[in-house]
Scaffold this motif. Structure first.
Motif, mmCIF file in Angstrom:
data_model
loop_
_atom_site.group_PDB
_atom_site.id
_atom_site.type_symbol
_atom_site.label_atom_id
_atom_site.label_comp_id
_atom_site.label_asym_id
_atom_site.label_seq_id
_atom_site.Cartn_x
_atom_site.Cartn_y
_atom_site.Cartn_z
ATOM 1 N N TYR A 495 -6.654 15.166 75.829
ATOM 2 C CA TYR A 495 -7.142 16.474 75.389
ATOM 3 C C TYR A 495 -7.604 16.423 73.935
ATOM 4 C CZ TYR A 495 -7.048 21.380 73.953
ATOM 5 O OH TYR A 495 -7.363 22.618 73.454
ATOM 6 N N ALA A 496 -8.760 17.022 73.686
ATOM 7 C CA ALA A 496 -9.292 17.104 72.325
ATOM 8 C C ALA A 496 -9.445 18.554 71.862
ATOM 9 C CB ALA A 496 -10.643 16.398 72.252
ATOM 10 N N GLY A 497 -9.764 19.467 72.772
ATOM 11 C CA GLY A 497 -9.955 20.864 72.418
ATOM 12 C C GLY A 497 -10.731 21.580 73.505
ATOM 13 N N ILE A 498 -11.113 22.812 73.214
ATOM 14 C CA ILE A 498 -11.883 23.613 74.172
ATOM 15 C C ILE A 498 -13.200 24.025 73.521
ATOM 16 C CG2 ILE A 498 -11.979 25.856 75.355
ATOM 17 C CD1 ILE A 498 -9.075 25.584 76.015
ATOM 18 N N ILE A 499 -14.267 23.937 74.292
ATOM 19 C CA ILE A 499 -15.591 24.348 73.819
ATOM 20 C C ILE A 499 -15.994 25.602 74.570
ATOM 21 C CG2 ILE A 499 -18.035 23.713 73.662
ATOM 22 C CD1 ILE A 499 -17.081 20.783 73.594
ATOM 23 N N VAL A 500 -16.287 26.655 73.825
ATOM 24 C CA VAL A 500 -16.815 27.875 74.421
ATOM 25 C C VAL A 500 -18.311 27.658 74.659
ATOM 26 C CG1 VAL A 500 -17.202 30.351 74.118
ATOM 27 C CG2 VAL A 500 -15.072 29.297 73.298
ATOM 28 N N VAL A 501 -18.758 27.796 75.900
ATOM 29 C CA VAL A 501 -20.144 27.487 76.265
ATOM 30 C C VAL A 501 -21.126 28.303 75.432
ATOM 31 C CG1 VAL A 501 -21.829 27.574 78.149
ATOM 32 C CG2 VAL A 501 -19.490 26.768 78.591
ATOM 33 N N VAL A 527 2.040 23.464 78.701
ATOM 34 C CA VAL A 527 2.562 22.438 79.611
ATOM 35 C C VAL A 527 3.011 23.123 80.892
ATOM 36 C CG1 VAL A 527 3.251 20.806 77.810
ATOM 37 C CG2 VAL A 527 4.847 22.580 78.530
ATOM 38 N N PRO A 528 3.018 22.427 82.019
ATOM 39 C CA PRO A 528 3.304 23.077 83.309
ATOM 40 C C PRO A 528 4.664 23.763 83.371
ATOM 41 C CG PRO A 528 2.330 20.909 83.660
ATOM 42 C CD PRO A 528 2.626 21.013 82.202
ATOM 43 N N GLU A 529 5.663 23.293 82.613
ATOM 44 C CA GLU A 529 7.005 23.853 82.702
ATOM 45 C C GLU A 529 7.159 25.189 81.999
ATOM 46 O OE1 GLU A 529 6.358 20.765 81.546
ATOM 47 O OE2 GLU A 529 6.767 19.685 83.415
ATOM 48 N N MET A 530 6.209 25.559 81.175
ATOM 49 C CA MET A 530 6.304 26.835 80.457
ATOM 50 C C MET A 530 6.323 27.997 81.436
ATOM 51 S SD MET A 530 3.756 26.642 77.174
ATOM 52 C CE MET A 530 4.217 25.829 75.668
ATOM 53 N N ASN A 531 7.120 29.035 81.126
ATOM 54 C CA ASN A 531 7.079 30.233 81.961
ATOM 55 C C ASN A 531 6.033 31.193 81.435
ATOM 56 O OD1 ASN A 531 8.311 32.034 79.961
ATOM 57 N ND2 ASN A 531 10.240 31.000 80.407
ATOM 58 N N ILE A 532 5.841 32.264 82.157
ATOM 59 C CA ILE A 532 4.756 33.200 81.838
ATOM 60 C C ILE A 532 4.942 33.850 80.470
ATOM 61 C CG2 ILE A 532 5.851 35.157 83.014
ATOM 62 C CD1 ILE A 532 3.020 35.968 83.953
ATOM 63 N N VAL A 549 -3.966 23.023 79.926
ATOM 64 C CA VAL A 549 -2.612 22.620 80.323
ATOM 65 C C VAL A 549 -2.582 21.105 80.382
ATOM 66 C CG1 VAL A 549 -0.782 22.833 82.043
ATOM 67 C CG2 VAL A 549 -2.422 24.717 81.700
ATOM 68 N N ILE A 550 -1.732 20.492 79.563
ATOM 69 C CA ILE A 550 -1.626 19.035 79.552
ATOM 70 C C ILE A 550 -0.368 18.606 80.306
ATOM 71 C CG2 ILE A 550 -2.888 18.816 77.406
ATOM 72 C CD1 ILE A 550 -0.205 18.398 75.979
ATOM 73 N N GLN A 551 -0.348 17.356 80.694
ATOM 74 C CA GLN A 551 0.755 16.850 81.508
ATOM 75 C C GLN A 551 2.085 16.955 80.770
ATOM 76 O OE1 GLN A 551 -0.189 13.128 83.331
ATOM 77 N NE2 GLN A 551 1.875 12.786 84.120
ATOM 78 N N SER A 552 2.123 16.559 79.506
ATOM 79 C CA SER A 552 3.309 16.676 78.664
ATOM 80 C C SER A 552 2.888 16.410 77.230
ATOM 81 C CB SER A 552 4.405 15.688 79.094
ATOM 82 O OG SER A 552 4.008 14.359 78.846
ATOM 83 N N ALA A 553 3.810 16.633 76.292
ATOM 84 C CA ALA A 553 3.489 16.392 74.891
ATOM 85 C C ALA A 553 3.219 14.913 74.638
ATOM 86 C CB ALA A 553 4.637 16.879 74.010
ATOM 87 N N ASP A 554 3.881 14.044 75.396
ATOM 88 C CA ASP A 554 3.690 12.606 75.219
ATOM 89 C C ASP A 554 2.487 12.076 75.989
ATOM 90 O OD1 ASP A 554 5.989 12.518 73.663
ATOM 91 O OD2 ASP A 554 7.284 12.194 75.409
ATOM 92 N N GLN A 555 2.068 12.813 77.029
ATOM 93 C CA GLN A 555 0.933 12.402 77.852
ATOM 94 C C GLN A 555 -0.091 13.552 77.877
ATOM 95 O OE1 GLN A 555 2.519 11.290 81.675
ATOM 96 N NE2 GLN A 555 3.385 9.378 80.912
ATOM 97 N N PRO A 556 -0.972 13.590 76.879
ATOM 98 C CA PRO A 556 -1.901 14.726 76.749
ATOM 99 C C PRO A 556 -3.094 14.686 77.695
ATOM 100 C CG PRO A 556 -2.243 13.195 74.951
ATOM 101 C CD PRO A 556 -1.094 12.647 75.740
ATOM 102 N N LYS A 557 -2.859 14.307 78.920
ATOM 103 C CA LYS A 557 -3.914 14.346 79.920
ATOM 104 C C LYS A 557 -4.018 15.762 80.472
ATOM 105 C CE LYS A 557 -5.350 12.426 84.367
ATOM 106 N NZ LYS A 557 -5.003 11.522 85.489
#
Length: 586
Positions: A495-501, A527-532, A549-557
């Motif tokens: 992950y690098a960031g988000i681009i607004v079109v 991250v997926p484990e976060m609650n609403i 949403v990234i896989q984890s802090a250690d795996q920013p996929k």
């Protein structure tokens, strides 16, 4: 490693019959209440048997009512008992690494699900802790076992989430009603602390369970489990004003005691003492205090009934108050199992006596009745520690039968509870959860919030682009009508960031040379484990409309994308569904 839990299951037709009729739930509540009352009486008898055996008491005597204790027994039994308890904790940690869930946490986070086996273990630990003289109350064990039985019944009949939570409240209500011979107090204990609120649908089952627990415990217990107080004199209007001051003082003392338990735990943890030696050391200290006054031992039922204690000189009552508070903090902080319910009742009664007699010495014309303020202090301090103002008010009413006194008590407990909430924010039970990392402050059902996670809500069909892509290629690939946001990744797919079109299509002036110049939310992800609730907070802090949403802090996929609008809509929908469920219950 997976584990399988076995539990009883009622036949399907019987389950359907119970789920379809409110009366069936009431009958189940009566049965649960009777069992909880019986177990409460049995636990009390077991502790008395341990006291008789270990401290060489005669049948019917109370440990904390003794004028003196044999020094060898006072020092040896709590310390050796603490060592054995600590060793048992180590063994249990190997076979049951997860800690047991108490009734408040069960109803707040797990929809009323509790382990019956775990509840039995907690009850046995509580019996042993009190039995060897640790300054802890049995009430935590009473409610744990009663609620554990109720939760097992609810699970056997596949009760709905709301009904399951009510059943847990039924078990706790019956246990408290039996322990204090106070059915109203037991019912409101469940409403205030276990269920987290009152609804007409919960009134009948919890009320019936409390009555059943009261009747059964009173029939089977060989000794009185309730609170006995002397005759209360006249309650004047002036006393109502003085009760406000006592409520103020009770809040301060309650906060000090609760923080004292945590401080004891912290200090012992920093010593790096072998864990089984911590309760052994705590037991040794409590035993040493018992050489000064045996009233510090166990829960203090006998001490509360001692007319000689409350008729003692003021300095001695104050000394017993301080020693009992220290003994309770050390016992719980060093690892003994139990609660502060009855300890806070005894401490409040002693503190109220000291308060009234002290004011009479300073201002003799007040003529304050020490017995009256003993009851007011008992309720006010317990309300600060336990967090149930109406529960404590009804304990005073059921113990004395004096309605005017209950008015003074209500004033004191309101002040005490409110100040504790303002200055501290927790009851003792929720404070212990806070120290373990939980954020709940009541039994209100917030489990659904934790179940509604980012993994459940996120979109997996998101658009992504490599950050090195030229802007012209990006504009051609993503027209304005295609996507609102595109996730940018580096050459390694991270992950690098988000681009607004729209930002990319507004770069016609040539000032923007690459996608990096219009990149947003570089360091903010989900991250997926976060609650609403956590996701909503992240959106608010980042002021973002969408986050990756990234896989984890250690795996920013990047594994998904979540928008703030969808998050808020899901939260509103779920909240409305819960509100409709409560309305149907009413």
């Amino acid at each position: 490693m997976t584990s399988t839990t076995f539990y009883l299951e009622a036949p399907r037709r019987l389950r359907a019959f119970v789920r379809a009729r409110e009366t069936s739930l009431v009958l189940m509540a009566a049965l649960v209440g009777a069992l909880a009352g019986l177990l409460t009486a049995a636990m009390s008898a077991a502790v008395n048997l341990l006291h008789d055996t270990f401290f060489h008491l005669h049948y019917g005597e109370r440990l904390s009512a003794q004028p003196s204790i044999d020094p060898t027994r006072a020092l040896l039994i709590p310390s050796v008992g603490g060592l054995l308890l600590g060793l048992a904790f180590l063994v249990l940690l190997r076979f049951r690494p997860n800690r047991e869930v108490d009734p408040i946490e069960a109803n707040a986070l797990h929809g009323g699900r509790m382990s019956f086996r775990g509840s039995v273990i907690v009850a046995l630990q509580t019996i042993w802790s009190s039995g060897v003289g640790a300054s802890v109350g049995l009430e935590a064990g009473y409610t744990q076992l009663g609620s554990g039985v109720a939760a097992s019944f609810g699970r056997a009949f596949h009760l709905r989430r709301a009904d399951q939570r009510i059943m847990v409240g039924c078990g706790a209500a019956a246990a408290i009603a039996g322990a204090f011979e106070a059915p109203l107090s037991g019912a409101f204990y469940a409403f205030e602390l276990i269920v987290g609120g009152y609804t007409p649908a919960s009134l009948t089952p919890i009320g019936v369970a409390a009555l059943a627990g009261f009747v059964v415990a009173k029939a089977f217990a060989p000794l009185s489990l309730g609170i006995v107080v002397n005759q209360i004199g006249e309650v004047r209007n002036f006393d109502l004003a003085i009760a406000t001051l006592l409520g103020f003082a009770a809040a301060i003392v309650g906060i000090i005691i609760m923080r004292g338990v945590a401080l004891t735990e912290t200090v012992l943890a920093k010593t790096r003492l072998w864990p089984p030696l911590r309760p052994a050391l705590g037991g040794l200290i409590v035993g040493a205090l018992a050489l000064i006054t045996p009233q510090v031992l166990s829960s203090g039922h006998g001490a509360l009934h001692l007319d000689s204690l409350f008729g003692s000189p003021l300095t001695w009552i104050a000394a017993v108050f301080a020693l009992k508070a220290i003994a309770s903090m050390i016992s719980l902080g060093s690892g003994f199992r139990g609660g502060l319910f009855f300890a806070s009742l005894l401490l409040g009664a002693l503190g109220g006596e000291v308060f009234a007699r002290g004011l009479n010495m300073v201002w003799p014309t007040l003529y304050l009745d020490p017995t009256l303020y003993s009851v007011v202090g008992m309720s006010a301090l317990s309300a600060s520690v336990i967090g149930g103002p109406l529960t404590m008010s009804f304990i005073a009413l059921e113990a004395t039968g004096n309605l005017w006194l209950t008015t003074a008590v209500l004033i004191a407990v309101i002040i005490s509870t409110q100040l504790t909430r303002e200055w501290f924010g927790y009851s003792f039970a929720t404070w212990r959860m806070h120290l373990r990392g939980e954020t709940i402050r009541s039994a209100a059902d917030v489990g659904w919030i934790r179940d509604l996670t980012v993994a459940v809500m996120m979109r997996r069909d998101f658009a992504s682009v490599e950050l090195a892509t030229p802007i012209a290629d990006f504009i051609e690939r993503f027209p304005l009508a295609s996507w609102s946001q595109v996730v940018a990744v580096d050459a390694g797919g991270h992950y690098a960031g988000i681009i607004v079109v729209a930002d990319a299509h507004g770069t016609g002036d040539g000032k923007v040379k690459s996608l990096s110049d219009i990149l947003r939310y570089r360091g903010t992800t989900l991250v997926p484990e976060m609650n609403i609730q956590q996701a909503a907070t992240a959106f608010d802090h980042a002021e973002a409309e969408a986050l990756a949403v990234i896989q984890s802090a250690d795996q920013p996929k990047v594994v998904g994308l979540l928008t703030e609008a969808y998050t808020m809509r899901r939260y509103a929908e779920e909240s409305e569904r819960r509100r409709r469920d409560l309305f149907r219950e009413a």
